[in-house]
Write a protein that holds these residues in place. Structure first.
Motif, PDB file in Angstrom:
ATOM      1  N   ILE A   1      31.350 -36.290  -4.607  1.00  0.00           N
ATOM      2  CA  ILE A   1      30.785 -36.847  -3.367  1.00  0.00           C
ATOM      3  C   ILE A   1      29.871 -35.829  -2.688  1.00  0.00           C
ATOM      4  O   ILE A   1      28.800 -36.164  -2.206  1.00  0.00           O
ATOM      5  N   TYR A   2      30.325 -34.594  -2.652  1.00  0.00           N
ATOM      6  CA  TYR A   2      29.569 -33.540  -1.962  1.00  0.00           C
ATOM      7  C   TYR A   2      29.354 -32.357  -2.916  1.00  0.00           C
ATOM      8  O   TYR A   2      30.004 -31.313  -2.779  1.00  0.00           O
ATOM      9  N   PRO A   3      28.505 -32.492  -3.911  1.00  0.00           N
ATOM     10  CA  PRO A   3      28.356 -31.417  -4.897  1.00  0.00           C
ATOM     11  C   PRO A   3      27.764 -30.134  -4.302  1.00  0.00           C
ATOM     12  O   PRO A   3      26.856 -30.204  -3.477  1.00  0.00           O
ATOM     13  N   ASN A   4      28.307 -29.021  -4.708  1.00  0.00           N
ATOM     14  CA  ASN A   4      27.739 -27.726  -4.324  1.00  0.00           C
ATOM     15  C   ASN A   4      26.946 -27.207  -5.519  1.00  0.00           C
ATOM     16  O   ASN A   4      27.511 -26.640  -6.461  1.00  0.00           O
ATOM     17  N   LYS A   5      25.647 -27.438  -5.475  1.00  0.00           N
ATOM     18  CA  LYS A   5      24.815 -27.124  -6.643  1.00  0.00           C
ATOM     19  C   LYS A   5      24.829 -25.644  -6.984  1.00  0.00           C
ATOM     20  O   LYS A   5      24.653 -25.254  -8.144  1.00  0.00           O
ATOM     21  N   ALA A   6      25.070 -24.828  -5.986  1.00  0.00           N
ATOM     22  CA  ALA A   6      25.045 -23.378  -6.222  1.00  0.00           C
ATOM     23  C   ALA A   6      26.193 -22.935  -7.129  1.00  0.00           C
ATOM     24  O   ALA A   6      26.073 -21.949  -7.859  1.00  0.00           O
ATOM     25  N   THR A   7      27.298 -23.637  -7.078  1.00  0.00           N
ATOM     26  CA  THR A   7      28.461 -23.211  -7.868  1.00  0.00           C
ATOM     27  C   THR A   7      28.694 -24.092  -9.098  1.00  0.00           C
ATOM     28  O   THR A   7      29.491 -23.751  -9.967  1.00  0.00           O
ATOM     29  N   LEU A   8      28.002 -25.199  -9.143  1.00  0.00           N
ATOM     30  CA  LEU A   8      28.185 -26.100 -10.295  1.00  0.00           C
ATOM     31  C   LEU A   8      27.252 -25.673 -11.436  1.00  0.00           C
ATOM     32  O   LEU A   8      26.432 -26.445 -11.914  1.00  0.00           O
ATOM     33  N   THR A   9      27.413 -24.445 -11.830  1.00  0.00           N
ATOM     34  CA  THR A   9      26.493 -23.898 -12.833  1.00  0.00           C
ATOM     35  C   THR A   9      27.007 -24.086 -14.254  1.00  0.00           C
ATOM     36  O   THR A   9      26.236 -24.062 -15.201  1.00  0.00           O
ATOM     37  N   ASN A  10      28.294 -24.234 -14.380  1.00  0.00           N
ATOM     38  CA  ASN A  10      28.866 -24.380 -15.724  1.00  0.00           C
ATOM     39  C   ASN A  10      29.546 -25.738 -15.861  1.00  0.00           C
ATOM     40  O   ASN A  10      30.633 -25.853 -16.423  1.00  0.00           O
ATOM     41  N   HIS A  11      28.921 -26.711 -15.280  1.00  0.00           N
ATOM     42  CA  HIS A  11      29.509 -28.050 -15.246  1.00  0.00           C
ATOM     43  C   HIS A  11      28.508 -29.082 -15.745  1.00  0.00           C
ATOM     44  O   HIS A  11      27.298 -28.915 -15.590  1.00  0.00           O
ATOM     45  N   GLY A  12      29.030 -30.122 -16.287  1.00  0.00           N
ATOM     46  CA  GLY A  12      28.179 -31.188 -16.794  1.00  0.00           C
ATOM     47  C   GLY A  12      28.691 -32.546 -16.368  1.00  0.00           C
ATOM     48  O   GLY A  12      29.652 -32.651 -15.585  1.00  0.00           O
ATOM     49  N   SER A  13      28.072 -33.580 -16.886  1.00  0.00           N
ATOM     50  CA  SER A  13      28.418 -34.946 -16.487  1.00  0.00           C
ATOM     51  C   SER A  13      28.740 -35.803 -17.702  1.00  0.00           C
ATOM     52  O   SER A  13      28.364 -35.475 -18.835  1.00  0.00           O
ATOM     53  N   LEU A  14      29.419 -36.881 -17.426  1.00  0.00           N
ATOM     54  CA  LEU A  14      29.732 -37.850 -18.474  1.00  0.00           C
ATOM     55  C   LEU A  14      29.485 -39.244 -17.912  1.00  0.00           C
ATOM     56  O   LEU A  14      29.886 -39.540 -16.781  1.00  0.00           O
ATOM     57  N   ASN A  15      28.808 -40.052 -18.671  1.00  0.00           N
ATOM     58  CA  ASN A  15      28.705 -41.450 -18.255  1.00  0.00           C
ATOM     59  C   ASN A  15      28.819 -42.362 -19.455  1.00  0.00           C
ATOM     60  O   ASN A  15      28.792 -41.901 -20.609  1.00  0.00           O
ATOM     61  N   GLY A  16      28.971 -43.627 -19.193  1.00  0.00           N
ATOM     62  CA  GLY A  16      29.127 -44.568 -20.296  1.00  0.00           C
ATOM     63  C   GLY A  16      29.547 -45.926 -19.800  1.00  0.00           C
ATOM     64  O   GLY A  16      29.463 -46.231 -18.606  1.00  0.00           O
ATOM     65  N   LYS A  17      30.011 -46.704 -20.730  1.00  0.00           N
ATOM     66  CA  LYS A  17      30.367 -48.080 -20.401  1.00  0.00           C
ATOM     67  C   LYS A  17      31.611 -48.482 -21.191  1.00  0.00           C
ATOM     68  O   LYS A  17      31.794 -48.030 -22.334  1.00  0.00           O
TER      69      LYS A  17
END
Lengths: 189, 574
Positions: free
Chosen positions: B297-313
């Motif tokens: 909801i409130y991403p902290n872009k400065a610390t989300l350096t080693n993170h990724g996303s997943l999407n699908g159906k």
């Protein structure tokens, strides 16, 4: 929390049926609690012999039991008795109202079958249900409360587990989060 | 503090009975059509109406008419407008007993404030999310749903209409359903979903036998100090009216309530979603599911350096599945790292996932947390349950700053040979569990080096001949699996009046009064009973309990089918 398929006890009395181990734990808990409170309230601790050891022992026993008994401690009393009434019927009217700064939604419940009721509840052809929160269509806002049911069916047969409200008016009821069943086995009820 | 009061509080806090679901990664959502929330049972009707409106619009367009009918279905998610400056007021008025039977003792202003501050600090401390609260203010006056002030109050609030008797704490969230709303007497433009007002009411006197308390230091059952700072049982209270005394920790409850203020729903992972677990296992700490949820909801872009996303159906017979629970299980530890649910189009998107390797599975919201438990979310209570748990054959890799896409997860329709595994610490029927949203299902707690014996599991096709029980990750093994044909799954029995006669004696039972006998015994179901061993040195954290089919019988094939209790067992710290 409730037990929707519970068959009302013929004596209107309910108890958790536990196997022997569980019963032992429950009994242990109750006994320890009673001993402890008895010691604390009836006597000054300072007058007890070996008080430190005694308290330590009781606390340890209690911790062990409590950890095992967490489920029971957190379990509800699975009984119709916690409800004012259990009624099968339909909600027929709905209106959002406000009192003392909080919005609530008032429904009228048309009972078709009384499954259970406390003696203090008078049978009525139309019951008043009030649920904290509501949708303000004109204002474009939604108010949701953590205690309220996620979905409240209107003009649809359902079983409603009616509880009292904090206002404690005998003819006003509420329904909590899990207090509505829309899909049930009529044979059981 | 007086020693005897301290010890009573110790007992009371151990008897803590929490009824609130926990926070975690499902957002508070609402489905809106034509400016109104869509009722779940009206969803199909709404879809038909949209189709009809599209036809009408087309016809109008062809005729040159200007009038257009609404065709847009919008999912809104609740969030704070200024997450870097969330205003919260704390009303530290001393609780006033409503009746002589109320057992609640006083909590001082400073301790209540400290307890709330501690909960806030937890959420503020999530490094991957950008959330900050303004310095706490002292509230004046009672909370109000539409005054724009977020108030936490600790006092007996007289007669809130519609609030259930016996509920010691509740959260009320007001949010915008549309872009233009009337709030505080003004017409304002906001982003739909904006939380306009949120209040938390602690009213321990609403349950006369419950005592809230504040705590200092770490709290652990089975070890560690428990120092009650304030509150708990009034030493002068008459406890004779209480058959059961329960207690709750102010900070622990505030952690959950503040999650709602931030826009988070209940989690469908038992280790995060059960309030009791929060108390026992993760008190004063958040699970990865909670943290990732907040970051979504409130991403902290400065610390989300080693993170990724997943999407699908997720689809069933090529049609979208609503409310399917997607879980990412860490392939090394077996921990359910994060979960989310699909929307009405069967789509899901989870951001802020730590880079790594995960097993991904999709399960219906039929346990451990049931769909009715998602009280704030349209997606929860409109969930499709008619499919079996499906695990992707190979783990997926989440790469930093990239989105991994699973094009489609096709699940299978629920079949007669499907499993539905349950572990209940309180015997209940499946219907009861459904109706209670899974709130009775409490994860099994096991310590490193410990063996638990005679643990019962039951449910559809749960039999040693049909499959194997296991626990995700390494370090926990299941042994001594045996069939149990009589697992009590219902607490219900009835007693009937009985009188001994010269020819027959009543069937006495301690469960009934002395003048009664058992008239009807509770239901029992077959299942399995097992022992569970946790190897010494196993790292703490939640795991999944999995039942996997291994029968190749063509008439009753179960091979490859599985069901699990997500977060159903927790390795606790020593």
């Amino acid at each position: 929390m409730f037990a929707p398929h519970q068959k009302p006890s013929k004596t209107n009395r309910s108890t958790l049926n536990l196997d022997s181990n569980k019963t032992f734990y429950i009994n242990s808990l109750v006994i320890m609690q009673q001993i402890f409170l008895w010691l604390v309230y009836k006597y000054e601790l300072s007058m007890l012999p070996c008080k430190k050891q005694l308290i330590y022992l009781l606390t340890i026993c209690y911790l062990i039991s409590a950890s095992r008994l967490n489920a029971f401690c957190t379990s509800p009393n699975n009984s119709f008795e916690k409800y004012k009434a259990v009624v099968m019927g339909q909600l027929v009217k709905k209106a959002v109202k406000k009192k003392k700064g909080f919005y609530y939604t008032e429904y009228k419940l048309l009972p078709k079958k009384w499954i259970y009721k406390k003696s203090s509840v008078k049978k009525s052809s139309l019951l008043t249900i009030r649920i904290l929160g509501g949708e303000l269509l004109q204002k474009g806002t939604v108010i949701k409360a953590s205690t309220s049911p996620s979905y409240i069916p209107l003009k649809q047969d359902a079983v409603f587990f009616l509880e009292g409200t904090t206002t404690k008016q005998s003819d006003i009821f509420t329904i909590t989060k899990d207090g509505i069943i829309t899909n049930w086995d009529s044979k059981v009820l | 503090m007086n020693k005897k009061i301290l010890l009573i509080y110790t007992l009371a806090c151990l008897l803590y009975c929490c009824i609130l679901p926990s926070q975690a990664f499902i957002k508070i959502t609402d489905l809106v059509f034509d400016g109104m929330s869509v009722d779940p049972d009206e969803f199909d009707v709404t879809l038909e109406l949209i189709k009809e409106n599209k036809r009408k619009n087309k016809a109008n367009e062809a005729k040159g008419k200007v009038k257009r009918f609404p065709t847009k279905l919008t999912t809104i998610t609740a969030s704070q407008a200024n997450p870097k400056d969330i205003q919260l007021e704390v009303d530290t008025s001393e609780v006033v007993a409503k009746t002589a039977k109320d057992i609640q003792g006083a909590i001082s202003n400073v301790n209540f404030l400290n307890a709330i501050s501690e909960a806030i600090s937890l959420w503020e401390g999530v490094m991957i999310a950008d959330v900050d609260f303004a310095p706490l203010k002292f509230a004046s006056g009672q909370p109000n749903s539409d005054d724009g002030r977020n108030v936490i109050t600790f006092r007996a609030v007289e007669g809130i209409e519609g609030a259930p008797e016996g509920t010691p704490i509740f959260t009320i969230v007001t949010y915008a359903r549309s872009k233009q709303v009337e709030f505080m007497g003004k017409n304002i433009k906001v982003k739909p979903g904006t939380i306009l007002d949120a209040d938390i009411v602690y009213d321990p006197t609403n349950d006369p036998c419950l005592a809230l308390h504040t705590t200092e230091g770490d709290f652990k059952i089975g070890g560690g100090d428990i120092a009650i700072a304030d509150g708990g049982i009034n030493p002068n209270a008459d406890l004779s009216n209480c058959t059961f005394i329960s207690a709750g920790d102010v900070t622990d409850l505030a952690v959950r309530s503040i999650a709602h203020i931030l826009g988070l729903e209940s989690s469908a992972i038992a280790s995060a979603g059960s309030a009791s677990v929060g108390q026992i296992m993760t008190r004063y700490s958040l699970t990865s599911d909670d943290e990732i949820g907040l970051a979504n909801i409130y991403p902290n872009k400065a610390t989300l350096t080693n993170h990724g996303s997943l999407n699908g159906k997720v689809t069933l017979n090529k049609k979208p599945v609503t409310g399917a629970h997607i879980v990412l299980e860490n392939t090394t530890t077996g921990e359910p790292t994060v979960g989310g649910i699909t929307d009405t189009k069967g789509k899901f998107e989870i951001n802020s996932i730590p880079a790594g390797s995960y097993n991904v599975y999709v399960e219906p919201l039929d346990g451990p947390i049931r769909k009715a438990g998602l009280g704030f979310s349209f997606l929860g209570f409109n969930a499709n349950l008619n499919f079996t748990t499906t695990i992707l054959p190979d783990p997926i890799t989440i790469t930093a700053n990239k989105t991994t896409r699973i094009k489609n997860i096709e699940v299978k329709e629920l079949s007669a040979s499907a499993f539905n595994i349950n572990h209940l610490t309180v015997a209940l029927t499946e219907e009861d569990v459904n109706a209670s949203s899974g709130a009775f299902i409490l994860p099994i707690r096991i310590m490193s080096g410990e063996t638990l014996t005679d643990i019962d599991f039951w449910g559809s096709n749960i039999n040693p001949e049909f499959g194997t029980l296991s626990v995700s990750g390494t370090g926990i093994t299941v042994s001594n699996v045996r069939e149990n044909k009589s697992i009590p799954i219902s607490p219900f029995f009835t007693c009937a009046e009985c009188e001994d006669t010269p020819t027959s004696m009543c069937s006495r039972d301690p469960r009934c009064d002395v003048t009664e006998e058992i008239d009807e015994e509770p239901d029992e179901l077959p299942g399995i009973t097992v022992d569970i061993t946790c190897t010494a040195g196993t790292p703490p954290g939640p795991r999944n309990i999995i039942f996997t089919g291994d029968v190749l019988d063509p008439e009753n094939p179960s091979f490859g089918l599985r069901d699990q209790i997500s977060g159903g067992i927790i390795v606790t710290e020593d």
